[in-house]
Design an enzyme around this catalytic site. Sequence first.
Site, PDB file in Angstrom:
ATOM      1  N   LYS A 123      -2.807 -13.741   3.676  1.00  0.00           N
ATOM      2  CA  LYS A 123      -2.080 -12.711   2.937  1.00  0.00           C
ATOM      3  C   LYS A 123      -2.045 -11.437   3.768  1.00  0.00           C
ATOM      4  O   LYS A 123      -3.031 -11.097   4.434  1.00  0.00           O
ATOM      5  CB  LYS A 123      -2.747 -12.417   1.589  1.00  0.00           C
ATOM      6  CG  LYS A 123      -2.103 -11.266   0.824  1.00  0.00           C
ATOM      7  CD  LYS A 123      -2.829 -10.919  -0.473  1.00  0.00           C
ATOM      8  CE  LYS A 123      -2.178  -9.722  -1.148  1.00  0.00           C
ATOM      9  NZ  LYS A 123      -2.849  -9.346  -2.409  1.00  0.00           N
ATOM     10  N   GLU A 173      -4.820   1.077 -10.608  1.00  0.00           N
ATOM     11  CA  GLU A 173      -5.873   0.199 -10.090  1.00  0.00           C
ATOM     12  C   GLU A 173      -7.179   0.936  -9.808  1.00  0.00           C
ATOM     13  O   GLU A 173      -7.226   1.861  -8.986  1.00  0.00           O
ATOM     14  CB  GLU A 173      -5.388  -0.508  -8.819  1.00  0.00           C
ATOM     15  CG  GLU A 173      -6.341  -1.551  -8.284  1.00  0.00           C
ATOM     16  CD  GLU A 173      -5.712  -2.448  -7.244  1.00  0.00           C
ATOM     17  OE1 GLU A 173      -6.400  -3.363  -6.764  1.00  0.00           O
ATOM     18  OE2 GLU A 173      -4.531  -2.236  -6.902  1.00  0.00           O
ATOM     19  N   GLY A 190      -0.433  -9.531  -7.744  1.00  0.00           N
ATOM     20  CA  GLY A 190       0.563 -10.321  -8.449  1.00  0.00           C
ATOM     21  C   GLY A 190       1.313  -9.410  -9.395  1.00  0.00           C
ATOM     22  O   GLY A 190       0.710  -8.820 -10.297  1.00  0.00           O
ATOM     23  N   ARG A 324       1.184   4.063  -6.145  1.00  0.00           N
ATOM     24  CA  ARG A 324       2.106   4.767  -7.040  1.00  0.00           C
ATOM     25  C   ARG A 324       1.973   6.268  -6.808  1.00  0.00           C
ATOM     26  O   ARG A 324       1.601   7.040  -7.695  1.00  0.00           O
ATOM     27  CB  ARG A 324       1.853   4.444  -8.511  1.00  0.00           C
ATOM     28  CG  ARG A 324       1.790   2.998  -8.836  1.00  0.00           C
ATOM     29  CD  ARG A 324       3.105   2.241  -8.632  1.00  0.00           C
ATOM     30  NE  ARG A 324       2.941   0.916  -9.164  1.00  0.00           N
ATOM     31  CZ  ARG A 324       2.357  -0.088  -8.495  1.00  0.00           C
ATOM     32  NH1 ARG A 324       1.938   0.112  -7.248  1.00  0.00           N
ATOM     33  NH2 ARG A 324       2.214  -1.272  -9.038  1.00  0.00           N
ATOM     34  N   GLY A 338       4.229  -0.919  -1.665  1.00  0.00           N
ATOM     35  CA  GLY A 338       3.898  -2.076  -0.852  1.00  0.00           C
ATOM     36  C   GLY A 338       3.987  -3.352  -1.659  1.00  0.00           C
ATOM     37  O   GLY A 338       4.108  -3.331  -2.893  1.00  0.00           O
ATOM     38  N   GLU A 353      10.373  -6.025  -5.081  1.00  0.00           N
ATOM     39  CA  GLU A 353       9.108  -5.568  -5.662  1.00  0.00           C
ATOM     40  C   GLU A 353       8.809  -4.133  -5.236  1.00  0.00           C
ATOM     41  O   GLU A 353       8.369  -3.315  -6.047  1.00  0.00           O
ATOM     42  CB  GLU A 353       7.959  -6.487  -5.251  1.00  0.00           C
ATOM     43  CG  GLU A 353       6.631  -6.088  -5.856  1.00  0.00           C
ATOM     44  CD  GLU A 353       5.520  -7.094  -5.592  1.00  0.00           C
ATOM     45  OE1 GLU A 353       4.378  -6.660  -5.334  1.00  0.00           O
ATOM     46  OE2 GLU A 353       5.780  -8.312  -5.658  1.00  0.00           O
ATOM     47  N   LYS A 357       8.356  -0.819  -7.670  1.00  0.00           N
ATOM     48  CA  LYS A 357       7.156   0.015  -7.645  1.00  0.00           C
ATOM     49  C   LYS A 357       7.485   1.477  -7.344  1.00  0.00           C
ATOM     50  O   LYS A 357       6.779   2.384  -7.793  1.00  0.00           O
ATOM     51  CB  LYS A 357       6.160  -0.542  -6.627  1.00  0.00           C
ATOM     52  CG  LYS A 357       5.509  -1.841  -7.081  1.00  0.00           C
ATOM     53  CD  LYS A 357       4.606  -2.437  -6.009  1.00  0.00           C
ATOM     54  CE  LYS A 357       3.881  -3.677  -6.517  1.00  0.00           C
ATOM     55  NZ  LYS A 357       3.066  -4.331  -5.459  1.00  0.00           N
TER      56      LYS A 357
END
Length: 374
Positions: A123, A173, A190, A324, A338, A353, A357
């Site tokens: 990843k 987060e 995810g 963010r 990202g 995505e 964001k």
Amino acid sequence: MSSHLSLKASGVHVRVRTPARDGISASGAFSREVAEAFARARADGIHNPVLMGAIPFDMDKPSELFIPRRLAFFDRSERLGAAAQRTGASAQVVSARSIPDERDFKAAVGKAIAHFQLGEIRKAVLSRVLEVDFAQPVSAQAIFDSVCAQNPNGYQFQLPVEGCGQLVGVSPELLLRKSGANVRTFPLAGSAKRQSDAEADAAASAQLLDSAKDHYEHSLVIDEIRSVLAPHCAELSIPAAPSLLGTRAMWHLGSPIDGLLADPAMPVLQLACRLHPTPAICGFPTQASRQLIRQIEPFERGVFSGMVGWCNEQGDGEWAVTIRCATVDRQRARLFAGAGIVAASTPDAEWAETEAKLATMLRAFGLAGAEAVA
């Protein structure tokens, strides 16, 4: 600000600029400077000093930390109520550009996926910056008020960053919170874009919960966090499967992880430096994915995808992942986003995505969506 504790500071009494590269060690240069900063603040008459600020994505870069002259803890709900009464931020856009642009970002995604076939990387998180120039200087305070009014949950932050003006954002987060022997982290990995139609939004969240690609991406993050925290915890509680966390713009897969430290004296910052950067914002394995990011990304992330928060001299505190967010410097703003790339990723979906964001901060600037500044 957070639902746990919120604080407002003014003035800078002591700065800590030493890179946090050896922050996992109590005897390293970073930890020594932090200890010296606390001691100096106490000697100068600051009772119960607090260290706050940001640590960059690349811990070889200088830290953006300081002990303020004055500090007050407060009730976030009162601040959010006041922000909701203020007029939303808006300014005339002169120009905007994405670094990298859509073509180059999608090419980078393809390059990352090709690397997965060649080595150990499973990843890699690739990011972009949307650089926007306005006709007039932008008020970071107005942007922060707008962020708070539109996004009352999560971790809101505004602070000065050397050479970049003000860092403003609202992260969903939690990297790490510590209170005594208790620690918590809430990694996200995810994602899916929220939909305006309720039925379509429910379908998007259900699809995310059922996505093998996103569950795999999430599992890489959880496995790495387990390997970091388990040696330091007498107890560690990790959910068997992730749950949904919703923000105004996104659905995320998240796993609240709680632990009881074997050594309650371990400082939150030392443990946070062991976690950072998690695979949620870097990749897996960490060193190899970080090297790939250096090769592919055409800009320095700075504080984006680093950590932002505070800690006290007793080792308690709270650090969020710096996502963010935007930096605001006079008439220029830089907005960041990202996406986690795994073998099952597609360039079109990962670009989409990042667009989704970016919507959080675009709304804070009074811009309806990415198309408003294209």
